[in-house]
Design a protein around this motif. Structure first.
Motif, PDB file in Angstrom:
ATOM      1  N   LEU A 296      18.688  48.370  31.622  1.00 33.82           N
ATOM      2  CA  LEU A 296      17.438  46.965  31.406  1.00 33.82           C
ATOM      3  C   LEU A 296      17.772  46.229  32.567  1.00 33.82           C
ATOM      4  CD1 LEU A 296      14.954  46.040  29.587  1.00 33.82           C
ATOM      5  CD2 LEU A 296      16.926  45.579  27.674  1.00 33.82           C
ATOM      6  N   ASP A 297      18.993  45.402  32.553  1.00 27.67           N
ATOM      7  CA  ASP A 297      19.147  43.867  33.237  1.00 27.67           C
ATOM      8  C   ASP A 297      19.102  44.533  35.049  1.00 27.67           C
ATOM      9  OD1 ASP A 297      21.058  46.106  32.997  1.00 27.67           O
ATOM     10  OD2 ASP A 297      23.253  44.555  33.289  1.00 27.67           O
ATOM     11  N   THR A 298      19.628  44.911  35.386  1.00 26.17           N
ATOM     12  CA  THR A 298      18.984  45.362  36.873  1.00 26.17           C
ATOM     13  C   THR A 298      17.573  45.504  36.495  1.00 26.17           C
ATOM     14  OG1 THR A 298      19.100  47.937  36.294  1.00 26.17           O
ATOM     15  CG2 THR A 298      20.961  46.433  37.288  1.00 26.17           C
ATOM     16  N   LEU A 299      16.595  46.097  35.768  1.00 28.81           N
ATOM     17  CA  LEU A 299      15.643  46.118  36.025  1.00 28.81           C
ATOM     18  C   LEU A 299      14.675  45.056  35.499  1.00 28.81           C
ATOM     19  CD1 LEU A 299      12.457  47.694  35.962  1.00 28.81           C
ATOM     20  CD2 LEU A 299      12.392  48.002  33.032  1.00 28.81           C
ATOM     21  N   LEU A 300      15.205  43.803  35.206  1.00 25.23           N
ATOM     22  CA  LEU A 300      14.916  42.674  34.495  1.00 25.23           C
ATOM     23  C   LEU A 300      15.057  41.662  36.170  1.00 25.23           C
ATOM     24  CD1 LEU A 300      15.455  42.193  30.867  1.00 25.23           C
ATOM     25  CD2 LEU A 300      13.220  42.721  31.832  1.00 25.23           C
ATOM     26  N   THR A 301      15.607  42.150  36.807  1.00 26.14           N
ATOM     27  CA  THR A 301      16.017  40.663  37.613  1.00 26.14           C
ATOM     28  C   THR A 301      15.343  40.888  38.539  1.00 26.14           C
ATOM     29  OG1 THR A 301      16.787  43.117  39.246  1.00 26.14           O
ATOM     30  CG2 THR A 301      18.341  41.160  37.490  1.00 26.14           C
ATOM     31  N   GLY A 302      13.855  42.215  38.756  1.00 26.88           N
ATOM     32  CA  GLY A 302      12.813  41.777  39.362  1.00 26.88           C
ATOM     33  C   GLY A 302      11.946  41.368  39.075  1.00 26.88           C
ATOM     34  N   VAL A 303      11.684  40.274  37.491  1.00 27.16           N
ATOM     35  CA  VAL A 303      10.903  40.081  37.354  1.00 27.16           C
ATOM     36  C   VAL A 303      11.302  38.749  37.250  1.00 27.16           C
ATOM     37  CG1 VAL A 303       9.330  38.991  35.013  1.00 27.16           C
ATOM     38  CG2 VAL A 303      10.273  41.108  34.384  1.00 27.16           C
ATOM     39  N   PRO A 304      10.000  37.351  38.192  1.00 30.01           N
ATOM     40  CA  PRO A 304       9.991  36.896  38.363  1.00 30.01           C
ATOM     41  C   PRO A 304      10.676  35.656  37.249  1.00 30.01           C
ATOM     42  CG  PRO A 304       7.865  37.146  39.047  1.00 30.01           C
ATOM     43  CD  PRO A 304       8.571  38.441  37.926  1.00 30.01           C
ATOM     44  N   ALA A 305      11.415  34.869  37.735  1.00 33.54           N
ATOM     45  CA  ALA A 305      12.514  34.044  37.149  1.00 33.54           C
ATOM     46  C   ALA A 305      11.603  33.391  35.844  1.00 33.54           C
ATOM     47  CB  ALA A 305      13.827  32.262  38.035  1.00 33.54           C
ATOM     48  N   GLU A 306      10.257  32.398  36.490  1.00 34.37           N
ATOM     49  CA  GLU A 306       9.600  31.671  35.460  1.00 34.37           C
ATOM     50  C   GLU A 306       8.830  32.954  34.173  1.00 34.37           C
ATOM     51  OE1 GLU A 306       9.751  30.143  40.104  1.00 34.37           O
ATOM     52  OE2 GLU A 306       9.352  31.858  38.684  1.00 34.37           O
ATOM     53  N   VAL A 307       8.749  34.211  34.503  1.00 36.21           N
ATOM     54  CA  VAL A 307       8.252  34.338  34.017  1.00 36.21           C
ATOM     55  C   VAL A 307       9.789  34.844  32.397  1.00 36.21           C
ATOM     56  CG1 VAL A 307       6.907  36.460  32.811  1.00 36.21           C
ATOM     57  CG2 VAL A 307       6.878  35.109  34.605  1.00 36.21           C
ATOM     58  N   ARG A 308      10.980  35.835  33.691  1.00 36.67           N
ATOM     59  CA  ARG A 308      11.768  35.898  32.319  1.00 36.67           C
ATOM     60  C   ARG A 308      12.445  34.446  31.337  1.00 36.67           C
ATOM     61  NH1 ARG A 308      13.991  37.396  37.465  1.00 36.67           N
ATOM     62  NH2 ARG A 308      16.049  35.520  37.096  1.00 36.67           N
ATOM     63  N   ALA A 309      12.418  33.256  32.123  1.00 33.72           N
ATOM     64  CA  ALA A 309      13.086  32.308  31.301  1.00 33.72           C
ATOM     65  C   ALA A 309      11.538  31.689  30.372  1.00 33.72           C
ATOM     66  CB  ALA A 309      12.536  30.606  32.085  1.00 33.72           C
ATOM     67  N   ALA A 310       9.996  32.353  30.345  1.00 32.94           N
ATOM     68  CA  ALA A 310       9.156  32.088  29.111  1.00 32.94           C
ATOM     69  C   ALA A 310       9.605  32.877  28.179  1.00 32.94           C
ATOM     70  CB  ALA A 310       7.500  31.779  30.012  1.00 32.94           C
ATOM     71  N   TYR A 311       9.669  33.955  28.601  1.00 33.66           N
ATOM     72  CA  TYR A 311      10.014  34.922  27.446  1.00 33.66           C
ATOM     73  C   TYR A 311      11.188  34.539  26.471  1.00 33.66           C
ATOM     74  CZ  TYR A 311      11.376  39.673  25.631  1.00 33.66           C
ATOM     75  OH  TYR A 311      11.711  40.891  24.707  1.00 33.66           O
ATOM     76  N   SER A 312      12.062  34.274  27.522  1.00 30.39           N
ATOM     77  CA  SER A 312      13.935  34.206  26.534  1.00 30.39           C
ATOM     78  C   SER A 312      12.688  33.152  25.811  1.00 30.39           C
ATOM     79  CB  SER A 312      14.581  33.476  27.549  1.00 30.39           C
ATOM     80  OG  SER A 312      16.017  33.558  26.492  1.00 30.39           O
ATOM     81  N   ARG A 313      12.794  31.458  26.378  1.00 35.85           N
ATOM     82  CA  ARG A 313      12.334  30.574  25.560  1.00 35.85           C
ATOM     83  C   ARG A 313      11.336  31.472  24.176  1.00 35.85           C
ATOM     84  NH1 ARG A 313      10.871  27.884  30.273  1.00 35.85           N
ATOM     85  NH2 ARG A 313       9.424  28.150  30.102  1.00 35.85           N
ATOM     86  N   THR A 314      10.483  31.987  24.224  1.00 35.91           N
ATOM     87  CA  THR A 314       9.548  32.043  23.359  1.00 35.91           C
ATOM     88  C   THR A 314       9.815  33.125  22.382  1.00 35.91           C
ATOM     89  OG1 THR A 314       7.396  32.137  25.186  1.00 35.91           O
ATOM     90  CG2 THR A 314       7.369  33.606  23.133  1.00 35.91           C
ATOM     91  N   VAL A 315      10.664  33.922  23.142  1.00 37.53           N
ATOM     92  CA  VAL A 315      11.697  35.362  21.986  1.00 37.53           C
ATOM     93  C   VAL A 315      12.518  34.099  20.912  1.00 37.53           C
ATOM     94  CG1 VAL A 315      12.356  37.156  21.965  1.00 37.53           C
ATOM     95  CG2 VAL A 315      11.240  37.135  23.025  1.00 37.53           C
ATOM     96  N   LEU A 316      13.775  33.803  21.198  1.00 33.37           N
ATOM     97  CA  LEU A 316      14.643  33.174  21.215  1.00 33.37           C
ATOM     98  C   LEU A 316      14.471  31.923  20.570  1.00 33.37           C
ATOM     99  CD1 LEU A 316      17.509  33.795  23.382  1.00 33.37           C
ATOM    100  CD2 LEU A 316      16.695  35.780  21.560  1.00 33.37           C
ATOM    101  N   GLY A 317      13.371  31.027  20.805  1.00 39.66           N
ATOM    102  CA  GLY A 317      13.083  29.971  19.840  1.00 39.66           C
ATOM    103  C   GLY A 317      13.893  29.225  19.584  1.00 39.66           C
ATOM    104  N   SER A 318      14.509  27.964  18.940  1.00 42.60           N
ATOM    105  CA  SER A 318      15.341  27.200  18.444  1.00 42.60           C
ATOM    106  C   SER A 318      16.693  27.482  18.670  1.00 42.60           C
ATOM    107  CB  SER A 318      15.169  26.675  17.387  1.00 42.60           C
ATOM    108  OG  SER A 318      15.446  27.983  16.150  1.00 42.60           O
ATOM    109  N   LEU A 319      16.859  29.520  18.550  1.00 40.96           N
ATOM    110  CA  LEU A 319      18.878  29.432  19.081  1.00 40.96           C
ATOM    111  C   LEU A 319      18.691  28.619  20.787  1.00 40.96           C
ATOM    112  CD1 LEU A 319      19.052  33.374  18.014  1.00 40.96           C
ATOM    113  CD2 LEU A 319      18.804  30.814  16.720  1.00 40.96           C
ATOM    114  N   LEU A 320      18.217  28.295  21.429  1.00 42.52           N
ATOM    115  CA  LEU A 320      18.786  27.736  22.571  1.00 42.52           C
ATOM    116  C   LEU A 320      18.234  26.473  22.233  1.00 42.52           C
ATOM    117  CD1 LEU A 320      16.654  30.041  25.309  1.00 42.52           C
ATOM    118  CD2 LEU A 320      18.182  30.705  24.620  1.00 42.52           C
TER     119      LEU A 320
END
Length: 503
Positions: A404-428
């Motif tokens: 999973l971690d290697t697969l996600l490296t192909g996702v654009p950095a902006e998309v990865r960051a947006a996903y992380s912010r959306t799912v983790l929310g205030s934990l970040l």
């Protein structure tokens, strides 16, 4: 020949930009043409350096000029002749650096070919030697005929040195690929051959051709430096330069066909893909591999040359090399040959160490109809290479993205960051200590497969504390950590954080 003699040649029209009189009286030993940001390894003492300044840009230009001229000074260059075509004039940063390091600098008008300057130096330097120091007339005539007939380069090399007791002689690329060699010459390992330009082993003379990228440079190498006089080597490299330009012209036609194939692979509905791959000489049956390469926006256009050299190095039974509509270089080649790309990639990248060369390799496609999908895979692998090696040249094989971690490296950095912010929310929230504690607890909990006891042990807290923190995490993320799917969502969000080093 002194530096001032070269500047006084009115046919060249060189414009002196900075010098001191005593520096202009230095003797010229030879000429080196380079567009490396750090040219020192290819420059020998007392040489004039010609540069088209492709390496220079307004962004960070002062620092780049400083490194370039410092390299010339360390190598003992007697002068820099800077081409004006690329930037319209010689940048002031470069002139100032030359003055600081006391390296004479002159501008080369855009209409003056570098070969004219090289010829002026060598013909002046060795023109007074006796006739046997140059190619005999009958050899020159034969070489011209062989070039006109587009003869095999090995045959031409044999003809060039046949009248001398010279053995062996090689034409090499900067990656260590042997383009041709005289009969009976022992094979040169690529790694060993790639180190010859700029070394003191034998005589290694650059072949000048105006239509090739830095990755496709040719060099004439003789293990015995005293086997042939410099003027003869210069004449032979001039002939070889004509051969290389002819080869580049033929490749240009092939590249145009491949460009059309690339256009249709990105948009299969825009035309007949079958006709396009047939025009490129690709067989009706695979398996094929698709590879893409990129050298960044600042060096757009160089990637195709790098990929062309990489493909030539592995000598596939068939190949098509071109550019996609967005400028990304791509190639289609047989599966068995593609396996050698990983070994060759570092050698190709080393030709221009200041330029990061990223690549992506797709899984095998058995039919031509699978090429559009293979191209999509290769581009995804390229995104992974950019993500995992932002400052390092590398080739990523999509078949190696098995976690999973290697697969996600192909996702654009902006998309990865947006996903992380959306799912983790205030934990970040980096300004909240309690958020940091919860985020760390979540990571430890998932790393220990959801075990309350092992998580408590790892965090040195009571298991009830872990239960409380997990409840808070579930509240803030709207996820239920007793469900595998929600755990995967949260783990992916952790992996997608903008700063992987904080995981």
């Amino acid at each position: 020949m002194h530096v001032e003699h070269l500047l006084q040649d009115e046919s060249l029209g060189l414009r002196l930009l900075w010098a001191e009189d005593e520096l202009l009286r230095r003797e010229i030993s030879g000429v080196t043409v380079t567009d490396l940001e750090d040219p020192a390894r290819f420059v020998r003492p007392d040489e004039v350096v010609l540069s088209g300044l492709v390496w220079w840009s307004a962004d960070g230009g002062r620092d780049k000029a400083e490194r370039f001229v410092a390299g010339l000074k360390d190598a003992g260059a007697v002068a820099l002749l800077a081409g004006e075509e690329t930037h319209g004039s010689v940048p002031g940063d470069l002139v100032e650096a030359c003055a600081r390091y006391r390296v004479p600098v002159a501008g080369v008008p855009s209409h003056v070919m570098f070969r004219a300057i090289t010829d002026a130096v060598y013909l002046r330097q060795w023109g007074g030697l006796s006739r046997h120091h140059a190619l005999p007339e009958h050899v020159r005539v034969r070489l011209n005929r062989l070039v006109a007939k587009d003869a095999d380069l090995a045959l031409l090399l044999a003809a060039a040195f046949g009248h001398l007791d010279v053995a062996p002689a090689y034409v090499l690329t900067c990656t260590g690929r042997t383009v041709a060699a005289t009969p009976g010459a022992d094979p040169l390992p690529a790694l060993e051959a790639a180190a010859l330009p700029g070394s003191d082993v034998g005589a290694t003379v650059p072949v000048e051709a105006d239509v090739v990228t830095p990755y496709e440079r040719w060099w004439l190498h003789l293990p015995d430096a005293a086997a042939a006089p410099p003027r003869l080597l210069h004449e032979i490299t001039t002939v070889l330069g004509r051969c290389q330009q002819a080869l580049s012209s033929r490749r240009a036609t092939e590249h145009q066909k491949a460009d059309e194939l690339g256009r249709l692979l990105t948009d299969p509905e825009a035309g007949d893909v079958t006709s396009a791959w047939r025009a490129c000489g690709l067989p009706a049956q695979g398996p094929y591999r698709v590879v893409v390469a990129d050298t960044g926006a600042r060096h757009e256009g160089l990637a195709k040359g790098a990929l062309t050299e990489a493909v030539a190095h592995i000598a596939p039974a068939f190949a098509a090399v071109g550019r996609l509509p967005d400028g990304t270089a791509f190639a289609v080649l047989p599966e068995d040959a593609a396996a050698g790309l990983a070994e060759i990639w570092p050698l190709v990248a080393a030709c221009e160490p200041e330029i990061v060369l990223h690549g992506g390799l797709a899984s095998p496609a058995t039919q031509p109809t699978g090429l559009p999908g293979a191209l999509a895979e290769a581009r995804y692998a390229l995104s992974s290479a950019r993500s995992t090696g932002s400052g390092i040249s590398c080739l990523t094989d999509v078949t190696a993205l098995t976690t999973l971690d290697t697969l996600l490296t192909g996702v654009p950095a902006e998309v990865r960051a947006a996903y992380s912010r959306t799912v983790l929310g205030s934990l970040l929230d980096t300004g909240s200590d309690s958020a940091a504690v919860l985020l760390n607890t979540l990571e430890v909990f998932l790393l220990h497969d959801g075990s309350w006891a092992r998580t408590a042990e790892a965090l040195h807290v009571h298991v009830n504390t872990v239960h409380y923190r997990i409840q808070r995490i579930e509240h803030f993320t709207s996820r239920d950590l007793s469900h595998l799917r929600d755990r995967l969502d949260l783990w992916a969000a952790l992996l997608c954080r903008p700063d992987p080093g904080s995981t």
